[in-house]
Each structure stands twice: as C-alpha cells, then as structure tokens.
Scaffold this motif. Structure first.
Motif, mmCIF file in Angstrom:
data_model
loop_
_atom_site.group_PDB
_atom_site.id
_atom_site.type_symbol
_atom_site.label_atom_id
_atom_site.label_comp_id
_atom_site.label_asym_id
_atom_site.label_seq_id
_atom_site.Cartn_x
_atom_site.Cartn_y
_atom_site.Cartn_z
ATOM 1 N N TYR A 284 0.815 -1.211 0.000
ATOM 2 C CA TYR A 284 0.000 0.000 0.000
ATOM 3 C C TYR A 284 0.849 1.261 0.000
ATOM 4 O O TYR A 284 0.364 2.334 -0.284
ATOM 5 C CB TYR A 284 -0.922 0.023 1.223
ATOM 6 C CG TYR A 284 -2.013 -1.010 1.154
ATOM 7 C CD1 TYR A 284 -3.085 -0.855 0.286
ATOM 8 C CD2 TYR A 284 -1.964 -2.143 1.945
ATOM 9 C CE1 TYR A 284 -4.082 -1.805 0.213
ATOM 10 C CE2 TYR A 284 -2.954 -3.097 1.888
ATOM 11 C CZ TYR A 284 -4.008 -2.919 1.012
ATOM 12 O OH TYR A 284 -4.988 -3.862 0.947
ATOM 13 N N GLY A 285 2.115 1.136 0.364
ATOM 14 C CA GLY A 285 3.000 2.299 0.353
ATOM 15 C C GLY A 285 2.880 3.125 1.618
ATOM 16 O O GLY A 285 1.859 3.133 2.292
ATOM 17 N N ALA A 286 3.923 3.817 1.947
ATOM 18 C CA ALA A 286 3.984 4.609 3.182
ATOM 19 C C ALA A 286 2.966 5.746 3.193
ATOM 20 O O ALA A 286 2.513 6.161 4.247
ATOM 21 C CB ALA A 286 5.391 5.165 3.364
ATOM 22 N N ARG A 287 2.583 6.246 2.031
ATOM 23 C CA ARG A 287 1.664 7.386 2.000
ATOM 24 C C ARG A 287 0.265 7.032 2.514
ATOM 25 O O ARG A 287 -0.534 7.885 2.817
ATOM 26 C CB ARG A 287 1.596 7.981 0.602
ATOM 27 C CG ARG A 287 0.880 7.126 -0.402
ATOM 28 C CD ARG A 287 0.799 7.846 -1.755
ATOM 29 N NE ARG A 287 -0.177 7.245 -2.604
ATOM 30 C CZ ARG A 287 0.045 6.227 -3.425
ATOM 31 N NH1 ARG A 287 1.243 5.708 -3.503
ATOM 32 N NH2 ARG A 287 -0.906 5.737 -4.174
ATOM 33 N N HIS A 288 -0.043 5.734 2.608
ATOM 34 C CA HIS A 288 -1.369 5.302 3.057
ATOM 35 C C HIS A 288 -1.380 4.858 4.522
ATOM 36 O O HIS A 288 -2.317 4.198 4.946
ATOM 37 C CB HIS A 288 -1.895 4.167 2.172
ATOM 38 C CG HIS A 288 -2.133 4.610 0.771
ATOM 39 N ND1 HIS A 288 -3.063 5.566 0.437
ATOM 40 C CD2 HIS A 288 -1.542 4.235 -0.388
ATOM 41 C CE1 HIS A 288 -3.040 5.757 -0.863
ATOM 42 N NE2 HIS A 288 -2.128 4.964 -1.386
ATOM 43 N N GLY A 289 -0.363 5.176 5.287
ATOM 44 C CA GLY A 289 -0.372 4.872 6.719
ATOM 45 C C GLY A 289 0.004 3.449 7.051
ATOM 46 O O GLY A 289 1.080 3.196 7.525
ATOM 47 N N GLY A 290 -0.839 2.511 6.822
ATOM 48 C CA GLY A 290 -0.575 1.115 7.155
ATOM 49 C C GLY A 290 -1.699 0.535 7.984
ATOM 50 O O GLY A 290 -2.538 1.246 8.515
ATOM 51 N N ARG A 291 -1.691 -0.780 8.115
ATOM 52 C CA ARG A 291 -2.711 -1.453 8.914
ATOM 53 C C ARG A 291 -2.253 -1.501 10.362
ATOM 54 O O ARG A 291 -1.126 -1.154 10.682
ATOM 55 C CB ARG A 291 -2.946 -2.855 8.369
ATOM 56 C CG ARG A 291 -1.723 -3.745 8.431
ATOM 57 C CD ARG A 291 -1.952 -5.052 7.678
ATOM 58 N NE ARG A 291 -0.711 -5.721 7.452
ATOM 59 C CZ ARG A 291 -0.183 -6.635 8.267
ATOM 60 N NH1 ARG A 291 -0.814 -6.969 9.365
ATOM 61 N NH2 ARG A 291 0.962 -7.199 7.994
ATOM 62 N N PHE A 292 -3.118 -1.959 11.237
ATOM 63 C CA PHE A 292 -2.777 -2.087 12.646
ATOM 64 C C PHE A 292 -2.665 -3.556 13.007
ATOM 65 O O PHE A 292 -3.432 -4.385 12.529
ATOM 66 C CB PHE A 292 -3.835 -1.420 13.525
ATOM 67 C CG PHE A 292 -3.784 0.072 13.446
ATOM 68 C CD1 PHE A 292 -2.955 0.793 14.282
ATOM 69 C CD2 PHE A 292 -4.545 0.751 12.516
ATOM 70 C CE1 PHE A 292 -2.892 2.164 14.193
ATOM 71 C CE2 PHE A 292 -4.489 2.127 12.419
ATOM 72 C CZ PHE A 292 -3.656 2.836 13.261
ATOM 73 N N VAL A 293 -1.685 -3.860 13.852
ATOM 74 C CA VAL A 293 -1.526 -5.204 14.389
ATOM 75 C C VAL A 293 -1.622 -5.108 15.897
ATOM 76 O O VAL A 293 -1.304 -4.080 16.495
ATOM 77 C CB VAL A 293 -0.192 -5.860 13.958
ATOM 78 C CG1 VAL A 293 -0.167 -6.098 12.458
ATOM 79 C CG2 VAL A 293 1.004 -5.040 14.398
ATOM 80 N N ILE A 294 -2.096 -6.180 16.525
ATOM 81 C CA ILE A 294 -2.190 -6.245 17.978
ATOM 82 C C ILE A 294 -1.117 -7.230 18.425
ATOM 83 O O ILE A 294 -1.070 -8.370 17.964
ATOM 84 C CB ILE A 294 -3.590 -6.684 18.460
ATOM 85 C CG1 ILE A 294 -4.680 -5.626 18.202
ATOM 86 C CG2 ILE A 294 -3.575 -6.901 19.963
ATOM 87 C CD1 ILE A 294 -4.882 -5.108 16.897
#
Length: 116
Positions: free
Chosen positions: A21-31
């Motif tokens: 997704y690339g750095a410009r889109h933030g990223g997902r979250f992991v727990i």
C-alpha cells in the motif's frame, strides 16, 4: 467465570507498514502481546483501511479496543465479583441484576462459553 485462555501479556496496537500500500497510506494495525524479557506475540491484525473501506481513525479505534480487551475482561470479572458480594449482603435491584446478567454474558462470550 473460567480461567483465561487468551495470549498473556500487555496487548498493544501498533501501526504496521505494508509495502503493497505504500507509506503514504499509513498502514494497517496489528495487535501484539508484549511480555517483558520474552518474545512479543502477534495476536491479531486489522486489515488495511483501504481494503475494508473504514476510515483510518475507525481502524485505529478498533485496534485500540481489541488491544484493551484483556484489561477490560479482567476489570469486568472483578466488577462482577464485587456485585455478587453486594447482591448477597445488601441486595441488588431489578436493573442492577439485569446489568449483572449482561456482564456475566459478556464474560462468558469472551471465554467461549454459552452459559452466563
């Protein structure tokens, strides 16, 4: 209320970059379950907001709620024990008994039980 079977440790929500997704889109979250002096355990992941249609803030709020689940469960179990003691010493009204029942049902759900 049974013994907890979930992954031990302090659960935290972390942003995880995904090259797709690339750095410009933030990223997902992991727990992650953090255990001092031990290897951190991956507990869950939240799909990237672009894949789910959620807003970034909603995805982050969901991840924080999931990470808080063990603490919420522990606190709810303690509250139920306290209310049970009050129930047998001073008594509880109809609405308090309904709330106690909902709390017990939530604990049973978290523990994978069908009884409440």
């Amino acid at each position: 209320m049974g013994e907890s079977k979930h992954t031990p440790g302090k659960w935290v929500a972390r942003r995880h970059q995904n090259a797709a997704y690339g750095a410009r889109h933030g990223g997902r979250f992991v727990i992650i379950a953090e255990s001092p002096g031990e290897v951190d355990f991956f507990v869950a992941e939240q799909r990237h907001p672009m894949a789910t249609g959620e807003s970034e803030s909603q995805s982050e709020a969901n991840a924080r709620l999931i990470a808080a689940a063990p603490d919420l469960l522990t606190s709810l179990v303690e509250c139920v024990r306290m209310l049970e003691a009050v129930r047998y010493t001073a008594g509880l009204g109809k609405h308090q008994m309904e709330r106690l029942g909902r709390a017990k049902a939530a604990i049973a759900k978290a523990e994978g039980r069908t009884d409440a």
